[in-house]
Enzyme design. Structure first.
Site, PDB file in Angstrom:
ATOM      1  N   HIS A   1      45.347  39.122  37.111  1.00 25.12           N
ATOM      2  CA  HIS A   1      44.654  37.989  37.731  1.00 25.12           C
ATOM      3  C   HIS A   1      44.810  38.033  39.247  1.00 25.12           C
ATOM      4  CE1 HIS A   1      42.889  33.944  37.290  1.00 25.12           C
ATOM      5  NE2 HIS A   1      43.587  33.632  38.366  1.00 25.12           N
TER       6      HIS A   1
ATOM      7  N   ARG B   1      39.699  44.381  46.854  1.00 20.73           N
ATOM      8  CA  ARG B   1      41.019  44.377  46.197  1.00 20.73           C
ATOM      9  C   ARG B   1      41.512  45.782  45.881  1.00 20.73           C
ATOM     10  NH1 ARG B   1      39.752  40.228  41.426  1.00 20.73           N
ATOM     11  NH2 ARG B   1      37.701  41.177  41.693  1.00 20.73           N
TER      12      ARG B   1
ATOM     13  N   ASP C   1      34.047  43.580  47.172  1.00 18.53           N
ATOM     14  CA  ASP C   1      35.383  43.460  46.584  1.00 18.53           C
ATOM     15  C   ASP C   1      36.338  44.362  47.363  1.00 18.53           C
ATOM     16  OD1 ASP C   1      37.595  43.192  44.949  1.00 18.53           O
ATOM     17  OD2 ASP C   1      36.436  43.277  43.093  1.00 18.53           O
TER      18      ASP C   1
ATOM     19  N   THR D   1      40.116  40.938  30.577  1.00 17.28           N
ATOM     20  CA  THR D   1      39.247  40.930  31.758  1.00 17.28           C
ATOM     21  C   THR D   1      37.791  41.104  31.348  1.00 17.28           C
ATOM     22  OG1 THR D   1      38.837  41.975  33.904  1.00 17.28           O
ATOM     23  CG2 THR D   1      39.428  43.446  32.131  1.00 17.28           C
TER      24      THR D   1
HETATM   25  N1  GTP Z   1      35.171  36.531  48.521  1.00 18.46           N
HETATM   26  C1  GTP Z   1      35.063  35.679  47.502  1.00 18.46           C
HETATM   27  N2  GTP Z   1      36.049  35.621  46.607  1.00 18.46           N
HETATM   28  C2  GTP Z   1      35.914  34.775  45.569  1.00 18.46           C
HETATM   29  C3  GTP Z   1      34.796  33.948  45.412  1.00 18.46           C
HETATM   30  N3  GTP Z   1      34.974  33.200  44.285  1.00 18.46           N
HETATM   31  C4  GTP Z   1      36.176  33.572  43.776  1.00 18.46           C
HETATM   32  N4  GTP Z   1      36.734  34.517  44.533  1.00 18.46           N
HETATM   33  C5  GTP Z   1      37.967  35.294  44.330  1.00 18.46           C
HETATM   34  O1  GTP Z   1      37.658  36.222  43.319  1.00 18.46           O
HETATM   35  C6  GTP Z   1      38.831  36.601  42.639  1.00 18.46           C
HETATM   36  C7  GTP Z   1      38.575  36.468  41.141  1.00 18.46           C
HETATM   37  O2  GTP Z   1      39.618  37.059  40.543  1.00 18.46           O
HETATM   38  P1  GTP Z   1      39.683  37.519  39.025  1.00 18.46           P
HETATM   39  O3  GTP Z   1      39.268  36.393  38.131  1.00 18.46           O
HETATM   40  O4  GTP Z   1      41.035  38.128  38.832  1.00 18.46           O
HETATM   41  O5  GTP Z   1      38.715  38.744  38.951  1.00 18.46           O
HETATM   42  P2  GTP Z   1      37.317  39.102  38.400  1.00 18.46           P
HETATM   43  O6  GTP Z   1      36.825  40.231  39.229  1.00 18.46           O
HETATM   44  O7  GTP Z   1      36.447  37.891  38.298  1.00 18.46           O
HETATM   45  O8  GTP Z   1      37.576  39.710  36.947  1.00 18.46           O
HETATM   46  P3  GTP Z   1      37.989  39.021  35.581  1.00 18.46           P
HETATM   47  O9  GTP Z   1      38.283  37.575  35.856  1.00 18.46           O
HETATM   48  O10 GTP Z   1      39.207  39.785  35.156  1.00 18.46           O
HETATM   49  O11 GTP Z   1      36.861  39.227  34.655  1.00 18.46           O
HETATM   50  C8  GTP Z   1      39.938  35.712  43.180  1.00 18.46           C
HETATM   51  O12 GTP Z   1      40.670  36.449  44.148  1.00 18.46           O
HETATM   52  C9  GTP Z   1      39.174  34.576  43.856  1.00 18.46           C
HETATM   53  O13 GTP Z   1      39.882  34.001  44.934  1.00 18.46           O
HETATM   54  C10 GTP Z   1      33.756  34.043  46.373  1.00 18.46           C
HETATM   55  O14 GTP Z   1      32.713  33.409  46.289  1.00 18.46           O
HETATM   56  N5  GTP Z   1      33.940  34.915  47.399  1.00 18.46           N
END
Ligand code: GTP
Ligand code: ZN
Length: 363
Positions: A220, A297, A295, A318
């Site tokens: 996460h 990360r 992304d 995920t």
């Molecule tokens: N730059 C950006 N980051 C975002 C936004 N909305 C959410 N996030 C970030 O996106 C990330 C989501 O993380 P995760 O839920 O682990 O990853 P994911 O890629 O969605 O993958 P899964 O949830 O595992 O399916 C977090 O770091 C949030 O802070 C956005 O609109 N812009």
């Protein structure tokens, strides 16, 4: 004698200086650069930088595209700072917040030919400092830059120590303790500290999973707004809690909580991205207008933590195929992808659809 700083320590110090608005030196074999962050440099320091030579404003190809500037260097553009450009112009070129009110900042004259390596390193440093990727750069002979750094006691790093994609940091477990959780009383929180001075990351282990068997695991990324504030703009909070519930019910598993706020751009930049989303851009377009990839990360961190904990195989919770691919690349076998489909709201359906359409997420 080990009193002097090594390359990793010098990079950490340089990141911190850039965040404060100080200049740093990047030294190549023949040329070097004085570098400052467009976002943080004070006006007086910009004037001093100018007195040293021609100033370039290095921006990424994404930001250049928005500004209609030619990116001759592929992944970046070196904008020649116009003679009459003040600090407001510099900030507005770096920051898209006022793009709609002030669309005609150009035309931008960008450099062509020559070696953009110092500029590329400057942008990489700013990204790792979670600053906007727009760097003020003055290129001079390396000896001159080294002398300036010495005189003004500036941080200096070697160009060869700033690779575009840094090697995955080595993480060391610093502390661990029992934390009874609502979902299961057999909780344990472990804190991992990277050797490069960046954020710490956490592992929440439930039970004592057999290291020889695949572990149920959620990888996460931190989301202050979703995880802590209950934001409806994303699905992070419900995903975090559903994953903990599932691990708690199974009686064993690991939640890896990576401090990679905003897909690795930091909370300040994520809020800038949200402000752009309020202007009508989607989550990917907003990152690009800020100059970031969609992304940023580094999922190798999570894989390193799991390996340090002794796991080799994982059942990964995920919807993001990149997370699966990165685990495999880092030598962890993903025996199963466990979908996590929770938290859809009227506020985030556009966000989820964009992630599916543009970032390959599985809906
Ligand atoms: N730059 C950006 N980051 C975002 C936004 N909305 C959410 N996030 C970030 O996106 C990330 C989501 O993380 P995760 O839920 O682990 O990853 P994911 O890629 O969605 O993958 P899964 O949830 O595992 O399916 C977090 O770091 C949030 O802070 C956005 O609109 N812009
Ligand atoms: Zn979120």
């Amino acid at each position: 004698m080990s009193l002097g700083l090594d390359a990793v320590e010098r990079l950490a110090r340089a990141r911190s200086d850039l965040r404060m608005g100080a200049g740093i030196a990047v030294l190549g074999p023949e040329t070097g650069a004085l570098v400052m962050a467009a976002e943080t440099v004070p006006a007086a320091r910009l004037a001093d930088l100018r007195s040293l030579g021609e100033v370039d404003l290095a921006i990424t190809d994404w930001r250049a595209e928005t500004l209609k500037a030619r990116a001759y260097d592929g992944d970046l553009a070196r904008v020649a700072l116009p003679a009459d450009a003040e600090i407001d112009w510099v900030r507005a070129t770096a920051n898209p917040a006022a793009d709609l009110e002030w669309p005609m900042k150009g035309p931008y004259l960008t450099r062509r030919g020559g070696d953009p390596s110092l500029h590329r390193a400057a942008i990489a440093l700013l990204k790792s400092a979670h600053l906007l990727p727009a760097a003020l750069v003055v290129v001079l002979p390396a000896a001159e830059v080294a002398a300036l750094a010495e005189t003004h006691r500036l941080s200096s790093v070697a160009l060869s120590d700033v690779p575009p994609m840094p090697v995955a940091p080595v993480l060391v477990e610093i502390a661990a303790a029992r934390v009874p959780l609502q979902v299961n009383e057999a909780g344990r929180v472990r804190v991992f500290r990277p050797r490069d001075g960046t954020e710490e990351h956490y592992a929440v282990e439930v039970g004592a999973a057999d290291r020889a068997r695949p572990v149920l695991c959620r990888l996460h990324s931190a989301c202050f707004t979703g995880d802590l504030c209950g934001s409806l703009k994303c699905d992070c909070g419900p995903q975090l809690h559903a994953a903990l519930d599932q691990i708690g019910t199974a009686g064993e598993g690991v939640l890896l909580y990576l401090n990679q706020e905003g897909r690795g751009i930091g909370l300040a930049n994520k809020m800038r991205a949200y402000a752009l989303q309020d202007q009508g851009f989607d989550t990917v377009e907003a990152n690009h207008r800020l100059g970031f990839e969609d992304d940023e990360r580094d999922f190798r961190l999570g894989a390193n933590m799991l390996r340090t904990m002794g796991f080799r195989e994982v059942r990964l919770m995920t919807n993001n195929p990149r997370k699966v691919a990165m685990m495999e690349t880092c030598g962890l076998r993903v025996v199963e992808r466990v979908p996590l489909k929770v938290g859809k709201t009227t506020f985030n359906e556009g966000y989820l659809a964009t992630k599916a359409a543009k970032s390959g997420h599985l809906l």
